[in-house]
Motif scaffolding. Sequence first.
Motif, PDB file in Angstrom:
ATOM      1  N   GLY A 188      -6.071 -29.869 -31.851  1.00  0.00           N
ATOM      2  CA  GLY A 188      -4.942 -30.781 -31.989  1.00  0.00           C
ATOM      3  C   GLY A 188      -3.687 -30.112 -32.514  1.00  0.00           C
ATOM      4  O   GLY A 188      -3.745 -29.128 -33.245  1.00  0.00           O
ATOM      5  N   ASN A 189      -2.554 -30.682 -32.116  1.00  0.00           N
ATOM      6  CA  ASN A 189      -1.267 -30.135 -32.538  1.00  0.00           C
ATOM      7  C   ASN A 189      -0.200 -31.229 -32.630  1.00  0.00           C
ATOM      8  O   ASN A 189       0.976 -30.942 -32.531  1.00  0.00           O
ATOM      9  CB  ASN A 189      -0.812 -29.051 -31.560  1.00  0.00           C
ATOM     10  N   THR A 190      -0.623 -32.481 -32.809  1.00  0.00           N
ATOM     11  CA  THR A 190       0.306 -33.600 -32.723  1.00  0.00           C
ATOM     12  C   THR A 190       0.545 -34.334 -34.035  1.00  0.00           C
ATOM     13  O   THR A 190       1.506 -35.087 -34.129  1.00  0.00           O
ATOM     14  CB  THR A 190      -0.212 -34.635 -31.710  1.00  0.00           C
ATOM     15  N   GLY A 191      -0.321 -34.171 -35.009  1.00  0.00           N
ATOM     16  CA  GLY A 191      -0.201 -34.940 -36.241  1.00  0.00           C
ATOM     17  C   GLY A 191      -0.742 -36.353 -36.119  1.00  0.00           C
ATOM     18  O   GLY A 191      -0.635 -37.144 -37.040  1.00  0.00           O
ATOM     19  N   VAL A 192      -1.347 -36.686 -34.956  1.00  0.00           N
ATOM     20  CA  VAL A 192      -1.960 -37.998 -34.738  1.00  0.00           C
ATOM     21  C   VAL A 192      -3.468 -37.781 -34.678  1.00  0.00           C
ATOM     22  O   VAL A 192      -3.948 -36.937 -33.909  1.00  0.00           O
ATOM     23  CB  VAL A 192      -1.449 -38.658 -33.435  1.00  0.00           C
ATOM     24  N   PHE A 193      -4.211 -38.551 -35.474  1.00  0.00           N
ATOM     25  CA  PHE A 193      -5.654 -38.374 -35.572  1.00  0.00           C
ATOM     26  C   PHE A 193      -6.386 -39.578 -35.000  1.00  0.00           C
ATOM     27  O   PHE A 193      -5.998 -40.721 -35.236  1.00  0.00           O
ATOM     28  CB  PHE A 193      -6.066 -38.192 -37.042  1.00  0.00           C
ATOM     29  N   VAL A 194      -7.442 -39.310 -34.253  1.00  0.00           N
ATOM     30  CA  VAL A 194      -8.313 -40.365 -33.726  1.00  0.00           C
ATOM     31  C   VAL A 194      -9.736 -39.986 -34.089  1.00  0.00           C
ATOM     32  O   VAL A 194     -10.194 -38.871 -33.792  1.00  0.00           O
ATOM     33  CB  VAL A 194      -8.163 -40.522 -32.199  1.00  0.00           C
ATOM     34  N   ASN A 195     -10.408 -40.903 -34.763  1.00  0.00           N
ATOM     35  CA  ASN A 195     -11.794 -40.695 -35.185  1.00  0.00           C
ATOM     36  C   ASN A 195     -11.954 -39.379 -35.948  1.00  0.00           C
ATOM     37  O   ASN A 195     -12.927 -38.657 -35.776  1.00  0.00           O
ATOM     38  CB  ASN A 195     -12.736 -40.763 -33.989  1.00  0.00           C
ATOM     39  N   GLY A 196     -10.966 -39.070 -36.795  1.00  0.00           N
ATOM     40  CA  GLY A 196     -11.053 -37.908 -37.669  1.00  0.00           C
ATOM     41  C   GLY A 196     -10.626 -36.598 -37.059  1.00  0.00           C
ATOM     42  O   GLY A 196     -10.671 -35.570 -37.726  1.00  0.00           O
ATOM     43  N   ARG A 197     -10.181 -36.589 -35.798  1.00  0.00           N
ATOM     44  CA  ARG A 197      -9.794 -35.350 -35.147  1.00  0.00           C
ATOM     45  C   ARG A 197      -8.335 -35.421 -34.706  1.00  0.00           C
ATOM     46  O   ARG A 197      -7.903 -36.419 -34.139  1.00  0.00           O
ATOM     47  CB  ARG A 197     -10.677 -35.092 -33.933  1.00  0.00           C
ATOM     48  N   GLU A 198      -7.606 -34.344 -34.957  1.00  0.00           N
ATOM     49  CA  GLU A 198      -6.212 -34.318 -34.530  1.00  0.00           C
ATOM     50  C   GLU A 198      -6.156 -34.163 -33.012  1.00  0.00           C
ATOM     51  O   GLU A 198      -6.803 -33.294 -32.428  1.00  0.00           O
ATOM     52  CB  GLU A 198      -5.470 -33.161 -35.191  1.00  0.00           C
ATOM     53  N   LEU A 199      -5.365 -35.015 -32.375  1.00  0.00           N
ATOM     54  CA  LEU A 199      -5.288 -35.001 -30.919  1.00  0.00           C
ATOM     55  C   LEU A 199      -4.443 -33.847 -30.401  1.00  0.00           C
ATOM     56  O   LEU A 199      -3.405 -33.508 -30.964  1.00  0.00           O
ATOM     57  CB  LEU A 199      -4.656 -36.299 -30.398  1.00  0.00           C
ATOM     58  N   HIS A 200      -4.884 -33.267 -29.303  1.00  0.00           N
ATOM     59  CA  HIS A 200      -4.090 -32.320 -28.533  1.00  0.00           C
ATOM     60  C   HIS A 200      -3.032 -33.134 -27.790  1.00  0.00           C
ATOM     61  O   HIS A 200      -3.238 -34.313 -27.491  1.00  0.00           O
ATOM     62  CB  HIS A 200      -5.007 -31.594 -27.539  1.00  0.00           C
ATOM     63  N   GLN A 201      -1.918 -32.534 -27.463  1.00  0.00           N
ATOM     64  CA  GLN A 201      -0.817 -33.255 -26.833  1.00  0.00           C
ATOM     65  C   GLN A 201      -1.231 -33.959 -25.538  1.00  0.00           C
ATOM     66  O   GLN A 201      -0.836 -35.096 -25.282  1.00  0.00           O
ATOM     67  CB  GLN A 201       0.364 -32.313 -26.554  1.00  0.00           C
ATOM     68  N   LYS A 202      -2.065 -33.312 -24.719  1.00  0.00           N
ATOM     69  CA  LYS A 202      -2.432 -33.953 -23.442  1.00  0.00           C
ATOM     70  C   LYS A 202      -3.249 -35.225 -23.663  1.00  0.00           C
ATOM     71  O   LYS A 202      -3.110 -36.188 -22.922  1.00  0.00           O
ATOM     72  CB  LYS A 202      -3.140 -32.992 -22.500  1.00  0.00           C
ATOM     73  N   TYR A 203      -4.072 -35.257 -24.717  1.00  0.00           N
ATOM     74  CA  TYR A 203      -4.854 -36.459 -25.003  1.00  0.00           C
ATOM     75  C   TYR A 203      -3.989 -37.531 -25.669  1.00  0.00           C
ATOM     76  O   TYR A 203      -4.183 -38.720 -25.430  1.00  0.00           O
ATOM     77  CB  TYR A 203      -6.077 -36.127 -25.838  1.00  0.00           C
ATOM     78  N   LEU A 204      -3.021 -37.110 -26.484  1.00  0.00           N
ATOM     79  CA  LEU A 204      -2.086 -38.082 -27.046  1.00  0.00           C
ATOM     80  C   LEU A 204      -1.278 -38.732 -25.925  1.00  0.00           C
ATOM     81  O   LEU A 204      -1.075 -39.940 -25.916  1.00  0.00           O
ATOM     82  CB  LEU A 204      -1.156 -37.425 -28.065  1.00  0.00           C
ATOM     83  N   ASP A 205      -0.842 -37.929 -24.952  1.00  0.00           N
ATOM     84  CA  ASP A 205      -0.101 -38.475 -23.808  1.00  0.00           C
ATOM     85  C   ASP A 205      -0.946 -39.510 -23.070  1.00  0.00           C
ATOM     86  O   ASP A 205      -0.465 -40.596 -22.725  1.00  0.00           O
ATOM     87  CB  ASP A 205       0.322 -37.369 -22.850  1.00  0.00           C
ATOM     88  N   LEU A 206      -2.208 -39.180 -22.853  1.00  0.00           N
ATOM     89  CA  LEU A 206      -3.106 -40.097 -22.140  1.00  0.00           C
ATOM     90  C   LEU A 206      -3.306 -41.390 -22.930  1.00  0.00           C
ATOM     91  O   LEU A 206      -3.146 -42.487 -22.387  1.00  0.00           O
ATOM     92  CB  LEU A 206      -4.457 -39.425 -21.882  1.00  0.00           C
ATOM     93  N   LEU A 207      -3.634 -41.275 -24.206  1.00  0.00           N
ATOM     94  CA  LEU A 207      -3.897 -42.469 -25.012  1.00  0.00           C
ATOM     95  C   LEU A 207      -2.626 -43.270 -25.291  1.00  0.00           C
ATOM     96  O   LEU A 207      -2.669 -44.494 -25.359  1.00  0.00           O
ATOM     97  CB  LEU A 207      -4.600 -42.094 -26.310  1.00  0.00           C
ATOM     98  N   SER A 208      -1.490 -42.597 -25.419  1.00  0.00           N
ATOM     99  CA  SER A 208      -0.251 -43.340 -25.637  1.00  0.00           C
ATOM    100  C   SER A 208       0.131 -44.133 -24.387  1.00  0.00           C
ATOM    101  O   SER A 208       0.732 -45.201 -24.498  1.00  0.00           O
ATOM    102  CB  SER A 208       0.884 -42.413 -26.071  1.00  0.00           C
ATOM    103  N   SER A 209      -0.260 -43.651 -23.217  1.00  0.00           N
ATOM    104  CA  SER A 209       0.007 -44.421 -21.995  1.00  0.00           C
ATOM    105  C   SER A 209      -0.809 -45.710 -21.966  1.00  0.00           C
ATOM    106  O   SER A 209      -0.483 -46.638 -21.232  1.00  0.00           O
ATOM    107  CB  SER A 209      -0.290 -43.575 -20.754  1.00  0.00           C
ATOM    108  N   ARG A 210      -1.864 -45.769 -22.797  1.00  0.00           N
ATOM    109  CA  ARG A 210      -2.681 -46.979 -22.905  1.00  0.00           C
ATOM    110  C   ARG A 210      -2.338 -47.782 -24.151  1.00  0.00           C
ATOM    111  O   ARG A 210      -3.004 -48.757 -24.457  1.00  0.00           O
ATOM    112  CB  ARG A 210      -4.156 -46.611 -22.887  1.00  0.00           C
ATOM    113  N   GLY A 211      -1.313 -47.327 -24.894  1.00  0.00           N
ATOM    114  CA  GLY A 211      -0.826 -48.125 -26.013  1.00  0.00           C
ATOM    115  C   GLY A 211      -0.975 -47.532 -27.399  1.00  0.00           C
ATOM    116  O   GLY A 211      -0.565 -48.150 -28.374  1.00  0.00           O
TER     117      GLY A 211
END
Length: 93
Positions: free
Chosen positions: A18-41
């Motif tokens: 991860g490199n985004t400062g956003v954590f999901v289930n205890g793990r910092e998200l990589h930018q590509k996964y943040l982009d994917l999940l942010s597209s879902r809200g």
Amino acid sequence: MPNIEEFNYPIPEKCAGGNTGVFVNGRELHQKYLDLLSSRGLPITKHRSYIVEINGKVVDEQTGKELDGFGKLAPMVERANHGFGMKVPRFIS
């Protein structure tokens, strides 16, 4: 349930690259996964943590507030009643 020694220890925060400062289930998200999940809200606010369940429920970990859900994240897994990496082999060689 089997006792798997490795599960007795916490997973490092950086284990997902991860490199985004956003954590999901205890793990910092990589930018590509943040982009994917942010597209879902998922909010993209840095230094926030969320719990995301397989049914799409999203909870802000700091406030406990439930956010709008993502919808089902893995409907094929739900229909099969197991993850695809966990199938029992047909035969043992």
